[in-house]
Design a protein around this motif. Structure first.
Motif, PDB file in Angstrom:
ATOM      1  N   MET A 168      20.984  10.664  72.991  1.00 48.90           N
ATOM      2  CA  MET A 168      21.317  10.201  71.706  1.00 48.90           C
ATOM      3  C   MET A 168      21.926  11.451  71.089  1.00 48.90           C
ATOM      4  N   LYS A 169      21.287  12.622  71.281  1.00 48.97           N
ATOM      5  CA  LYS A 169      21.580  13.794  70.677  1.00 48.97           C
ATOM      6  C   LYS A 169      23.046  14.210  71.194  1.00 48.97           C
ATOM      7  N   SER A 170      23.339  14.031  72.452  1.00 47.37           N
ATOM      8  CA  SER A 170      24.631  14.087  73.011  1.00 47.37           C
ATOM      9  C   SER A 170      25.523  13.415  72.594  1.00 47.37           C
ATOM     10  N   SER A 171      25.400  12.244  72.316  1.00 48.34           N
ATOM     11  CA  SER A 171      26.557  11.047  71.770  1.00 48.34           C
ATOM     12  C   SER A 171      26.915  11.616  70.113  1.00 48.34           C
ATOM     13  N   VAL A 172      25.713  12.067  69.805  1.00 50.15           N
ATOM     14  CA  VAL A 172      26.039  12.652  68.262  1.00 50.15           C
ATOM     15  C   VAL A 172      26.782  13.795  68.098  1.00 50.15           C
ATOM     16  N   PHE A 173      26.437  14.636  69.170  1.00 48.19           N
ATOM     17  CA  PHE A 173      27.284  15.962  69.271  1.00 48.19           C
ATOM     18  C   PHE A 173      28.722  15.825  69.454  1.00 48.19           C
ATOM     19  N   VAL A 174      28.913  14.740  70.563  1.00 43.46           N
ATOM     20  CA  VAL A 174      30.480  14.449  70.819  1.00 43.46           C
ATOM     21  C   VAL A 174      31.085  13.978  69.842  1.00 43.46           C
ATOM     22  N   SER A 175      30.645  12.935  68.974  1.00 39.11           N
ATOM     23  CA  SER A 175      30.949  12.333  67.935  1.00 39.11           C
ATOM     24  C   SER A 175      31.563  13.324  66.949  1.00 39.11           C
ATOM     25  N   ALA A 176      30.426  14.296  66.594  1.00 43.78           N
ATOM     26  CA  ALA A 176      30.662  15.503  65.858  1.00 43.78           C
ATOM     27  C   ALA A 176      32.004  16.423  66.135  1.00 43.78           C
ATOM     28  N   ARG A 177      31.788  16.680  67.377  1.00 47.99           N
ATOM     29  CA  ARG A 177      33.156  17.246  68.092  1.00 47.99           C
ATOM     30  C   ARG A 177      34.457  16.678  67.594  1.00 47.99           C
ATOM     31  N   ILE A 178      34.449  15.411  68.063  1.00 48.94           N
ATOM     32  CA  ILE A 178      35.735  14.579  67.679  1.00 48.94           C
ATOM     33  C   ILE A 178      36.079  14.639  66.324  1.00 48.94           C
ATOM     34  N   ILE A 179      35.118  14.250  65.365  1.00 48.97           N
ATOM     35  CA  ILE A 179      35.483  14.154  63.864  1.00 48.97           C
ATOM     36  C   ILE A 179      35.963  15.557  63.628  1.00 48.97           C
ATOM     37  N   ALA A 180      35.186  16.690  63.832  1.00 48.73           N
ATOM     38  CA  ALA A 180      35.848  18.093  63.671  1.00 48.73           C
ATOM     39  C   ALA A 180      37.249  18.555  64.065  1.00 48.73           C
ATOM     40  N   ALA A 181      37.360  17.965  65.565  1.00 42.57           N
ATOM     41  CA  ALA A 181      38.725  17.943  65.877  1.00 42.57           C
ATOM     42  C   ALA A 181      39.652  17.295  65.196  1.00 42.57           C
ATOM     43  N   VAL A 182      39.631  15.967  64.571  1.00 42.80           N
ATOM     44  CA  VAL A 182      40.465  15.214  64.054  1.00 42.80           C
ATOM     45  C   VAL A 182      40.730  15.726  62.587  1.00 42.80           C
ATOM     46  N   ILE A 183      39.685  16.256  61.918  1.00 45.79           N
ATOM     47  CA  ILE A 183      39.828  17.009  60.441  1.00 45.79           C
ATOM     48  C   ILE A 183      40.803  18.052  60.667  1.00 45.79           C
ATOM     49  N   VAL A 184      40.375  19.076  61.778  1.00 46.55           N
ATOM     50  CA  VAL A 184      41.100  20.472  61.871  1.00 46.55           C
ATOM     51  C   VAL A 184      42.716  19.816  62.319  1.00 46.55           C
ATOM     52  N   THR A 185      42.827  19.000  63.045  1.00 47.76           N
ATOM     53  CA  THR A 185      44.354  18.712  63.334  1.00 47.76           C
ATOM     54  C   THR A 185      45.043  18.074  61.991  1.00 47.76           C
ATOM     55  N   LEU A 186      44.520  17.334  61.396  1.00 52.64           N
ATOM     56  CA  LEU A 186      45.128  16.796  59.981  1.00 52.64           C
ATOM     57  C   LEU A 186      45.334  18.167  59.066  1.00 52.64           C
ATOM     58  N   PHE A 187      44.517  18.916  58.933  1.00 46.93           N
ATOM     59  CA  PHE A 187      44.828  20.110  58.055  1.00 46.93           C
ATOM     60  C   PHE A 187      46.187  20.893  58.808  1.00 46.93           C
ATOM     61  N   MET A 188      46.185  21.162  60.002  1.00 52.46           N
ATOM     62  CA  MET A 188      47.108  21.943  60.726  1.00 52.46           C
ATOM     63  C   MET A 188      48.563  20.815  60.918  1.00 52.46           C
ATOM     64  N   PHE A 189      48.477  19.725  60.792  1.00 53.63           N
ATOM     65  CA  PHE A 189      49.557  18.736  60.880  1.00 53.63           C
ATOM     66  C   PHE A 189      50.289  18.480  59.435  1.00 53.63           C
ATOM     67  N   PHE A 190      49.428  18.653  58.551  1.00 49.54           N
ATOM     68  CA  PHE A 190      49.699  18.155  57.266  1.00 49.54           C
ATOM     69  C   PHE A 190      51.118  18.965  56.551  1.00 49.54           C
ATOM     70  N   PRO A 191      51.147  20.435  56.697  1.00 51.18           N
ATOM     71  CA  PRO A 191      52.210  21.082  56.356  1.00 51.18           C
ATOM     72  C   PRO A 191      53.587  20.419  57.020  1.00 51.18           C
ATOM     73  N   ILE A 192      53.578  20.107  58.323  1.00 52.70           N
ATOM     74  CA  ILE A 192      54.615  19.621  58.981  1.00 52.70           C
ATOM     75  C   ILE A 192      54.909  18.406  58.481  1.00 52.70           C
ATOM     76  N   TYR A 193      53.908  17.480  58.425  1.00 52.64           N
ATOM     77  CA  TYR A 193      54.208  16.037  57.485  1.00 52.64           C
ATOM     78  C   TYR A 193      54.853  16.177  56.296  1.00 52.64           C
ATOM     79  N   TRP A 194      54.354  17.264  55.291  1.00 51.39           N
ATOM     80  CA  TRP A 194      55.066  17.305  54.011  1.00 51.39           C
ATOM     81  C   TRP A 194      56.377  17.788  54.343  1.00 51.39           C
ATOM     82  N   MET A 195      56.720  18.771  55.137  1.00 54.16           N
ATOM     83  CA  MET A 195      58.012  19.188  55.168  1.00 54.16           C
ATOM     84  C   MET A 195      58.873  17.921  55.735  1.00 54.16           C
ATOM     85  N   GLY A 196      58.359  17.286  56.711  1.00 49.76           N
ATOM     86  CA  GLY A 196      59.195  16.057  57.001  1.00 49.76           C
ATOM     87  C   GLY A 196      59.629  15.003  56.025  1.00 49.76           C
ATOM     88  N   VAL A 197      58.440  14.613  55.356  1.00 49.78           N
ATOM     89  CA  VAL A 197      58.857  13.544  53.969  1.00 49.78           C
ATOM     90  C   VAL A 197      59.634  14.131  52.928  1.00 49.78           C
TER      91      VAL A 197
END
Length: 276
Positions: A1-30
């Motif tokens: 149970m703990k391992s699945s929560v940890f994996v989910s937290a890592r995925i969510i954190a990775a998605v958030i960081v990716t969105l923050f890094m990708f946003f300037p490129i997205y904004w430049m494109g639009v």
């Protein structure tokens, strides 16, 4: 149970960081696809109301974009070809050669990694000026013909290759250049591709060196051209900012494409680049 929560937290954190890094490129494109009127709205829009594809064509009216692109391509191809070939020959000598002072010479190569262009550009500028190479492709390419980091990467890879492969190639009648380009280079292909990508990005994004070594539009590169375009719209950003973003998007597309296709080779090469 703990391992699945940890994996989910890592995925969510990775998605958030990716969105923050990708946003300037997205904004430049639009932004590149918006009209000047839409850019002046009090509340910014996150999606263009109307796609202005003509912005990319209008860039050619602001600066000699085609000429700058050609200069950038010539500079990048020249530097990449020279750096890869010089690195292959030097790395094979440092990894598989046997001569007096080999390791000390390699330390000198590593020492070049800590010397930035800003330190050496004055003596190089004077030297190129004396031989009449300023404002030419020679000034853009030749000073960057060798890459200390590329030599280091390939040297580490070549050291991991068993010497029996080289001895077998010699018994088959291969000379040194054939061994290098037909045996060692294919075996080190992930590292060669990584060096190609690093050299390509560094050359394509180069700004300081072309700015100093060229003084006419016929020899300017894209990075200098973008700076020139930015300066030309000073005070009128709301009217021309979409064109600046369109030019910027056009410039970064080759880098993104090259990196996407080569990323697996980069990961492999970096895992094999430990100091040995």
């Amino acid at each position: 149970m703990k391992s699945s929560v940890f994996v989910s937290a890592r995925i969510i954190a990775a998605v958030i960081v990716t969105l923050f890094m990708f946003f300037p490129i997205y904004w430049m494109g639009v932004t590149a696809l918006k009209s000047p009127e839409e850019l002046r709205l009090a509340v910014p829009t996150f999606w263009p109301e109307k796609f202005m594809w003509s912005n990319f064509l209008n860039v050619f009216d602001k600066i000699p974009f085609a000429r700058f692109s050609l200069n950038t391509i010539i500079q990048t191809v020249g530097i990449v070809v020279l750096q890869i070939n010089v690195a292959l020959m030097a790395a094979s000598a440092f990894a598989k050669g046997s001569f007096i002072g080999r390791d000390k010479l390699f330390l000198l190569v590593l020492a070049a990694l800590i010397v930035p262009d800003q330190v050496v550009f004055v003596p190089v500028y004077v030297m190129l000026s004396k031989i009449g190479w300023l404002d030419t492709y020679y000034a853009l390419i030749i000073p960057h013909a060798a890459s200390a980091y590329g030599i280091f990467l390939l040297r580490q890879m070549f050291r991991s290759i068993n010497n029996d492969v080289i001895e077998a190639s010699k018994m088959d009648g291969a000379n040194r250049m054939q061994i290098l380009y037909k045996v060692l280079a294919p075996m080190a292909m992930p590292t060669v591709v990584t060096l190609l990508v690093i050299s390509f990005i560094g050359s394509w994004n180069s700004y300081f060196w072309p700015l100093v070594m060229t003084n006419s539009d016929k020899m300017r590169v894209l990075t200098v051209g973008l700076a020139k375009m930015r300066d030309s719209i000073g005070g009128n950003e709301a009217l021309s900012f979409h064109l600046l973003m369109a030019a910027s998007v056009t410039v970064i597309i080759p880098i993104v494409v090259v990196f996407v296709f080569a990323q697996k080779h980069i990961i492999t090469a970096m895992s094999n680049s430990t100091f040995k």
